[in-house]
Structures are given as C-alpha cells and as structure tokens.
Motif scaffolding. Sequence first.
Motif, PDB file in Angstrom:
ATOM      1  N   ALA A  17       0.794  -1.076   0.058  1.00  0.00           N
ATOM      2  CA  ALA A  17      -0.004   0.007  -0.127  1.00  0.00           C
ATOM      3  C   ALA A  17       0.932   1.241   0.062  1.00  0.00           C
ATOM      4  CB  ALA A  17      -0.907  -0.120   1.271  1.00  0.00           C
ATOM      5  N   ALA A  18       2.008   1.246   0.668  1.00  0.00           N
ATOM      6  CA  ALA A  18       2.659   2.508   0.850  1.00  0.00           C
ATOM      7  C   ALA A  18       3.485   2.922  -0.481  1.00  0.00           C
ATOM      8  CB  ALA A  18       3.786   2.311   1.849  1.00  0.00           C
ATOM      9  N   ASP A  19       3.691   2.083  -1.438  1.00  0.00           N
ATOM     10  CA  ASP A  19       4.122   2.193  -2.852  1.00  0.00           C
ATOM     11  C   ASP A  19       2.941   2.330  -4.024  1.00  0.00           C
ATOM     12  OD1 ASP A  19       6.358   1.771  -1.531  1.00  0.00           O
ATOM     13  OD2 ASP A  19       6.959   0.081  -2.602  1.00  0.00           O
ATOM     14  N   ARG A  20       1.821   2.086  -3.587  1.00  0.00           N
ATOM     15  CA  ARG A  20       0.865   1.597  -4.547  1.00  0.00           C
ATOM     16  C   ARG A  20       0.468   2.997  -5.372  1.00  0.00           C
ATOM     17  NH1 ARG A  20      -3.712  -1.108  -1.876  1.00  0.00           N
ATOM     18  NH2 ARG A  20      -2.270  -2.621  -1.681  1.00  0.00           N
ATOM     19  N   MET A  21       0.224   4.158  -4.594  1.00  0.00           N
ATOM     20  CA  MET A  21      -0.458   5.236  -5.281  1.00  0.00           C
ATOM     21  C   MET A  21       0.634   5.872  -6.350  1.00  0.00           C
ATOM     22  SD  MET A  21      -2.699   7.354  -2.553  1.00  0.00           S
ATOM     23  CE  MET A  21      -3.923   6.182  -1.756  1.00  0.00           C
ATOM     24  N   GLN A  22       1.897   5.901  -5.997  1.00  0.00           N
ATOM     25  CA  GLN A  22       3.050   6.237  -6.859  1.00  0.00           C
ATOM     26  C   GLN A  22       2.891   5.349  -8.059  1.00  0.00           C
ATOM     27  OE1 GLN A  22       6.860   7.509  -5.136  1.00  0.00           O
ATOM     28  NE2 GLN A  22       6.081   7.263  -3.260  1.00  0.00           N
ATOM     29  N   ILE A  23       2.943   3.994  -7.987  1.00  0.00           N
ATOM     30  CA  ILE A  23       3.135   3.306  -9.034  1.00  0.00           C
ATOM     31  C   ILE A  23       1.736   3.559  -9.986  1.00  0.00           C
ATOM     32  CG2 ILE A  23       3.345   0.941  -9.770  1.00  0.00           C
ATOM     33  CD1 ILE A  23       4.926   0.291  -7.470  1.00  0.00           C
ATOM     34  N   GLU A  24       0.642   3.468  -9.428  1.00  0.00           N
ATOM     35  CA  GLU A  24      -0.622   3.662 -10.133  1.00  0.00           C
ATOM     36  C   GLU A  24      -0.501   4.793 -11.071  1.00  0.00           C
ATOM     37  OE1 GLU A  24      -3.454   1.993  -6.698  1.00  0.00           O
ATOM     38  OE2 GLU A  24      -3.480   4.133  -7.180  1.00  0.00           O
ATOM     39  N   GLY A  25       0.031   6.066 -10.628  1.00  0.00           N
ATOM     40  CA  GLY A  25       0.197   7.294 -11.347  1.00  0.00           C
ATOM     41  C   GLY A  25       1.327   7.095 -12.276  1.00  0.00           C
ATOM     42  N   ALA A  26       2.258   6.289 -12.154  1.00  0.00           N
ATOM     43  CA  ALA A  26       3.366   6.159 -12.951  1.00  0.00           C
ATOM     44  C   ALA A  26       2.864   5.206 -14.197  1.00  0.00           C
ATOM     45  CB  ALA A  26       4.701   5.542 -12.311  1.00  0.00           C
ATOM     46  N   VAL A  27       2.236   4.387 -13.804  1.00  0.00           N
ATOM     47  CA  VAL A  27       1.754   3.213 -14.942  1.00  0.00           C
ATOM     48  C   VAL A  27       0.808   4.028 -15.664  1.00  0.00           C
ATOM     49  CG1 VAL A  27       0.544   1.430 -15.276  1.00  0.00           C
ATOM     50  CG2 VAL A  27       2.447   1.100 -13.654  1.00  0.00           C
ATOM     51  N   ASP A  28      -0.147   4.767 -15.223  1.00  0.00           N
ATOM     52  CA  ASP A  28      -1.384   5.320 -16.159  1.00  0.00           C
ATOM     53  C   ASP A  28      -0.371   6.647 -16.868  1.00  0.00           C
ATOM     54  OD1 ASP A  28      -3.031   3.614 -14.813  1.00  0.00           O
ATOM     55  OD2 ASP A  28      -4.524   5.486 -14.655  1.00  0.00           O
ATOM     56  N   ALA A  29       0.528   7.270 -16.394  1.00  0.00           N
ATOM     57  CA  ALA A  29       1.306   8.075 -17.206  1.00  0.00           C
ATOM     58  C   ALA A  29       1.741   7.510 -18.476  1.00  0.00           C
ATOM     59  CB  ALA A  29       2.034   8.892 -16.329  1.00  0.00           C
ATOM     60  N   ALA A  30       2.537   6.476 -18.214  1.00  0.00           N
ATOM     61  CA  ALA A  30       3.113   5.692 -19.266  1.00  0.00           C
ATOM     62  C   ALA A  30       2.348   5.133 -20.181  1.00  0.00           C
ATOM     63  CB  ALA A  30       4.129   4.745 -18.769  1.00  0.00           C
ATOM     64  N   VAL A  31       0.897   4.672 -19.630  1.00  0.00           N
ATOM     65  CA  VAL A  31       0.150   4.166 -20.798  1.00  0.00           C
ATOM     66  C   VAL A  31      -0.418   5.331 -21.655  1.00  0.00           C
ATOM     67  CG1 VAL A  31      -1.996   3.206 -20.816  1.00  0.00           C
ATOM     68  CG2 VAL A  31      -0.597   2.264 -19.505  1.00  0.00           C
ATOM     69  N   TRP A  32      -0.833   6.276 -20.944  1.00  0.00           N
ATOM     70  CA  TRP A  32      -1.272   7.570 -21.797  1.00  0.00           C
ATOM     71  C   TRP A  32      -0.268   7.957 -22.827  1.00  0.00           C
ATOM     72  CZ3 TRP A  32      -6.263   8.209 -22.820  1.00  0.00           C
ATOM     73  CH2 TRP A  32      -7.164   7.598 -21.893  1.00  0.00           C
ATOM     74  N   GLY A  33       0.909   8.270 -22.258  1.00  0.00           N
ATOM     75  CA  GLY A  33       1.970   8.509 -23.000  1.00  0.00           C
ATOM     76  C   GLY A  33       2.150   7.564 -24.391  1.00  0.00           C
ATOM     77  N   ALA A  34       1.949   6.298 -24.169  1.00  0.00           N
ATOM     78  CA  ALA A  34       2.069   5.462 -25.345  1.00  0.00           C
ATOM     79  C   ALA A  34       0.960   5.799 -26.096  1.00  0.00           C
ATOM     80  CB  ALA A  34       2.065   3.948 -24.806  1.00  0.00           C
ATOM     81  N   ALA A  35      -0.298   6.105 -25.504  1.00  0.00           N
ATOM     82  CA  ALA A  35      -1.395   6.351 -26.320  1.00  0.00           C
ATOM     83  C   ALA A  35      -1.251   7.440 -27.320  1.00  0.00           C
ATOM     84  CB  ALA A  35      -2.616   6.608 -25.359  1.00  0.00           C
ATOM     85  N   ALA A  36      -0.579   8.433 -26.768  1.00  0.00           N
ATOM     86  CA  ALA A  36      -0.379   9.843 -27.706  1.00  0.00           C
ATOM     87  C   ALA A  36       0.550   9.270 -28.638  1.00  0.00           C
ATOM     88  CB  ALA A  36       0.214  10.759 -26.849  1.00  0.00           C
ATOM     89  N   ALA A  37       1.490   8.634 -28.645  1.00  0.00           N
ATOM     90  CA  ALA A  37       2.628   8.458 -29.712  1.00  0.00           C
ATOM     91  C   ALA A  37       1.795   7.507 -30.609  1.00  0.00           C
ATOM     92  CB  ALA A  37       3.722   7.450 -29.023  1.00  0.00           C
ATOM     93  N   ALA A  38       1.159   6.637 -30.239  1.00  0.00           N
ATOM     94  CA  ALA A  38       0.465   5.665 -31.164  1.00  0.00           C
ATOM     95  C   ALA A  38      -0.741   6.443 -31.951  1.00  0.00           C
ATOM     96  CB  ALA A  38      -0.370   4.448 -30.206  1.00  0.00           C
ATOM     97  N   SER A  39      -1.470   7.398 -31.243  1.00  0.00           N
ATOM     98  CA  SER A  39      -2.363   8.210 -32.155  1.00  0.00           C
ATOM     99  C   SER A  39      -1.653   8.818 -33.109  1.00  0.00           C
ATOM    100  CB  SER A  39      -2.789   9.090 -31.348  1.00  0.00           C
ATOM    101  OG  SER A  39      -3.931   9.965 -31.856  1.00  0.00           O
ATOM    102  N   LEU A  40      -0.320   9.441 -33.155  1.00  0.00           N
ATOM    103  CA  LEU A  40       0.305  10.000 -34.031  1.00  0.00           C
ATOM    104  C   LEU A  40       0.694   9.311 -35.179  1.00  0.00           C
ATOM    105  CD1 LEU A  40       1.909  12.799 -31.809  1.00  0.00           C
ATOM    106  CD2 LEU A  40       0.065  13.332 -33.374  1.00  0.00           C
TER     107      LEU A  40
END
Length: 390
Positions: free
Chosen positions: A334-357
């Motif tokens: 639990a102590a690490d979870r929120m940081q990892i959630e944000g990092a994972v979602d940021a990376a996923v949406w960054g990949a989505a932006a690249a894929a869209s272009l």
Amino acid sequence: MLRAGTIDRRRRATRALCAGTVVMNAAMGIASAVSTIIAGAQLGTAWAAVPNTAGVVGTGLGALLLSRGMNRWGRRAGLLLGYGFATAGGSAATLAAIHQDAVGLCVGLLLLGIGNAGAQLSRYAAAEMYPSHRRGQAIGVVVWAATLGAVGGPLLIAPAAALGGLLGWPGPACAFLAAATCCAVGVAAGFGAPAGAGAGGGVPGVRPGRLLRVPAARSALLVMASAQVVMVGIMTAAPLDMHHHGAGLGMVGAVLSAHTLGMFVLSPVTGRLVDRFGTRPVMASGLATLVLSSAVAAFGEGDPLRMAALFLLGYGWNLCFVGGSGQITRQLPAADRMQIEGAVDAAVWGAAAAASLASTAILAAGGFAALGVVGGVLALLPLVLLVRRR
C-alpha cells in the motif's frame, strides 16, 4: 462479517466513483468529437488531432500529479482536484470555441485530460475498499460505468447545438458548455468518494521509476502499455481507412460502437475472471485476443469482419487493462501503490499519444494491413514474455 453500515458506505462510495467516471467520460467524448471538427476547420485536416493529443497528454500528466495528491491528501481530495481542473478546462474550451481560438482549445483539452486522469485512477480507489479476492470485480464495475459516458456523451452534442441556436451561441461552444457541466457534476460526485488516507508520500527518496522495477508493476505496465498502443493505433486509423474504401458514415459509426462495447460492456465479467483465475491468465488472454483482432483487421475483408475485429480489439484491451490494474492493487504494498498507479497510467497514456500520431503515418505508408501486422507483433511480444515468465 462486515457490518451493514460498512457495506452501505462502500456501496455509496462505489456509486460516487462510478458517477464521476460516467460524467468525465461523457465530457471527454463531447470534447474529443467537437475539438476535432473545430481544429480541422482552423488548422487543416493534418493537424485536426492536435487538441485531442493535448487531452491525452493532460491525462498522462494528470496521472502523475493526481496520484501524488492522493498519496499525500487522500483519494477524495485528488479526485476533487482533478474534476476541478476539468471544469475549468471545459469553461476554457467554451470560450475558445466562441472566439475560434485554437491555442485556448488545446489548453482546455489539456485541463480536461487532467480531470480524465482522476476518473481513470478512481478504479484503484474502488479496489482499495474491497478485500484482495474481490478487487478485480470492483475495478470491472468502475470501468464498465465508463460505457454510459462514452456512449451517452456524444449524444449530447446535437441537443447542445440546438440550444446554442436558440441562444445565439455557436453550436460547438454550447457542446463544450455541456462538457463543463458534466465536469461540475463530477465535482459533486467526488465528495462521495472514499477519503482513502494517503500514505504520506510513499517510500522516502524512492521515485516511481525505481518502484516500477518491482516485477508485478513492470509486467502490468508492459501489458497495459502494449494493449493501449495496439488499440489506439488500429482504432484511430480504422475510420479513415473505411472512408477511403467507400464506407458510409453509418457503417463507420456502427464499427466504432462495436469497438466501444468491446472496451467497456464486459468489464464486470473481466473483473470476475481476475478474481477467479488471477491476473496473469487474464492479461495473457487479452494479449492473445489483441493478436487475433489484429490479424482479422489486417487480412479480413468486408465490413462484418472489420466490425468483429474492432470488437475483439476493444475486449482484448479490456482484459489487459482490468487484469493489469488488478495486479497493481493485489500484489503491491500500500505504501508504494499510489505512486506506481500514477506512473503506470502516465506511461500508458504517453504510449497512447505516440500511437495516435503514428497510426495514420503507418496507414499512409503501408495500408491498413501493415498497421494490423504491426499491432499483432506488438501484442505478441509481451505475450511471449508473459508466458515464458509464468
């Protein structure tokens, strides 16, 4: 046994999270459609996707910012902050549509994207209220709620435009005003979200990049990012390819509707599969489904096969998305979870932006078959790694 009061609080909080997800998906559905039309008229077809890309970037940025806020002040505070940004973004986009301001439109979509990140992170807030063996179902319910917003949001565009005609406002401006209203409803719903006291910043001195070295987080990121790239790449180019081959707008809309249903409508089923069989088999099934859908998209002929391919594409993404999210909530401290959630979602949406272009560039260079082959390869590689590391 849980007390009745605890169960009632959990249900109310889940409803609030679902409500916020519905209205934010509705707002993003409205904004994505209308901003493309405005940008196409002002900037030309080649640059029509710029505001939407700003929205995707905002979602990735918001995932990092809001996860930090949630970690420090709690889930409810982070959601309220995100939905507040989105309300401001909808208002800014409304003014930009009135004044035909492309830069203001991008700013508005960027802020709306930050609010969308809050809606995305709400699935983790729902999971935390349940024991480990029921978290997949909780995530599935919140993801399923996105169906109502994704389908219903664009349906609000025509009534909003009609209202604009009565008021003497431009139709797109009233559509963005409807999006801003949806975001304001999200703020109201956010007050019912669980407080979810933060962990006080997680592990001192440890950044999300280092936390992603945890095997459970790394495999979830690999699967979710791969699924996002394949889904966004094929989905973005499909309408354009169908238009080039003479398909009418009705068939294009039907194919996209089938894709949206695949993305969201079976989420409760996916959540139960996660709770019953675990996250790894579900993620592997999702990647295999993406490989199949890419093959059908690349080599299938005719609109019925295209519709089937886009439905499978959506459900393959759903299996990866819910499975990967479940792995983060079930296998990380639990102590690490929120940081990892944000990092994972940021990376996923960054990949989505690249894929869209990149998707339309691949379509122009090699056709839709080449795009399908690339998508299949990008899904097959993580599938092989996942199976080998079983």
